[in-house]
Scaffold this motif. Structure first.
Motif, mmCIF file in Angstrom:
data_model
loop_
_atom_site.group_PDB
_atom_site.id
_atom_site.type_symbol
_atom_site.label_atom_id
_atom_site.label_comp_id
_atom_site.label_asym_id
_atom_site.label_seq_id
_atom_site.Cartn_x
_atom_site.Cartn_y
_atom_site.Cartn_z
ATOM 1 N N ARG A 164 1.431 -0.267 3.525
ATOM 2 C CA ARG A 164 2.815 -0.841 4.058
ATOM 3 C C ARG A 164 2.889 -2.280 3.482
ATOM 4 O O ARG A 164 4.021 -2.714 2.906
ATOM 5 N N ALA A 165 1.975 -3.362 3.536
ATOM 6 C CA ALA A 165 1.958 -4.433 3.171
ATOM 7 C C ALA A 165 2.204 -4.495 1.636
ATOM 8 O O ALA A 165 2.814 -5.378 1.272
ATOM 9 N N ARG A 166 1.531 -3.776 0.996
ATOM 10 C CA ARG A 166 1.446 -3.766 -0.495
ATOM 11 C C ARG A 166 2.730 -3.666 -0.836
ATOM 12 O O ARG A 166 3.359 -4.106 -1.864
ATOM 13 N N ARG A 167 3.532 -2.349 -0.369
ATOM 14 C CA ARG A 167 4.687 -1.818 -0.885
ATOM 15 C C ARG A 167 5.862 -3.017 -0.511
ATOM 16 O O ARG A 167 6.549 -3.189 -1.320
ATOM 17 N N LEU A 168 5.717 -3.480 0.739
ATOM 18 C CA LEU A 168 6.594 -4.648 0.940
ATOM 19 C C LEU A 168 6.811 -5.910 0.263
ATOM 20 O O LEU A 168 7.627 -6.364 -0.403
ATOM 21 N N ALA A 169 5.477 -6.451 -0.138
ATOM 22 C CA ALA A 169 5.015 -7.261 -0.958
ATOM 23 C C ALA A 169 5.619 -7.285 -2.469
ATOM 24 O O ALA A 169 6.043 -8.181 -3.146
ATOM 25 N N ALA A 170 5.336 -6.002 -2.804
ATOM 26 C CA ALA A 170 5.838 -5.717 -4.158
ATOM 27 C C ALA A 170 7.323 -5.878 -4.246
ATOM 28 O O ALA A 170 7.814 -5.953 -5.643
#
Length: 171
Positions: A116-122
């Motif tokens: 989820r963190a990766r998707r948000l950061a992207a």
């Protein structure tokens, strides 16, 4: 024994742009924690360092799931995600009640929070900001640097815990 997918930890680039460097360094540290836990039994993952400390590898995994959720979902994503393991009554809940904790669930939750963190950061630039409950505005750049620091510090703890459990050391 906890089942985890094969851990792939790749060296970080030494000449990449800022964002690639920050993301690679954070992923490196995430993989390092997974490596520290690899091959251990549930009992070993619950083994505390040295009394009176309650620090365990399982507690660290649960703590870092909380940290991923807090900084990426609640601050950057402006969500109101509820705590995963702690409460107002037990602010260090991720380190407590580990005898009844589900190890598989903890690792799955940690991996889910990372995804989820990766998707948000992207979806954000390094200059995009979020606000922390209780105040303070933080850029994605700052969050990345803080998360790298958080993992690096706790990976040092994890290294000592793992050495105490079975003598395994390393980066």
């Amino acid at each position: 024994m906890t089942t985890m997918t094969a851990i792939e930890r790749t060296d970080t680039p030494t000449t990449a742009d800022e964002r690639t460097t920050l993301e690679a360094m954070l992923d490196y540290h995430r993989a390092t924690l997974a490596m520290k836990c690899e091959g251990l039994s549930d009992e070993q993952l619950r083994t505390a360092t040295v009394p009176p400390s309650e620090l365990t590898l399982l507690g660290l995994v649960r703590h870092l799931a909380e940290v991923e959720c807090g900084w990426f979902r609640n601050v950057l994503g402006a969500e109101d995600a509820k705590p995963l393991y702690y409460s107002d009554e037990d602010r260090d809940g991720e380190f407590h009640d580990l005898d009844s904790a589900d190890t598989e669930e903890a690792f799955a939750t940690w991996r889910e929070q990372i995804d989820r963190a990766r998707r948000l950061a992207a979806a954000h630039s390094l200059d995009d900001t979020g606000t922390r409950r209780g105040g303070g505005t933080y850029s994605l750049r700052w969050i990345y640097v803080h998360m790298i620091e958080e993992y690096a510090r706790h990976n040092g703890h994890a290294d000592l815990i793992r050495e105490r459990i079975d003598g395994v050391t390393g980066e």
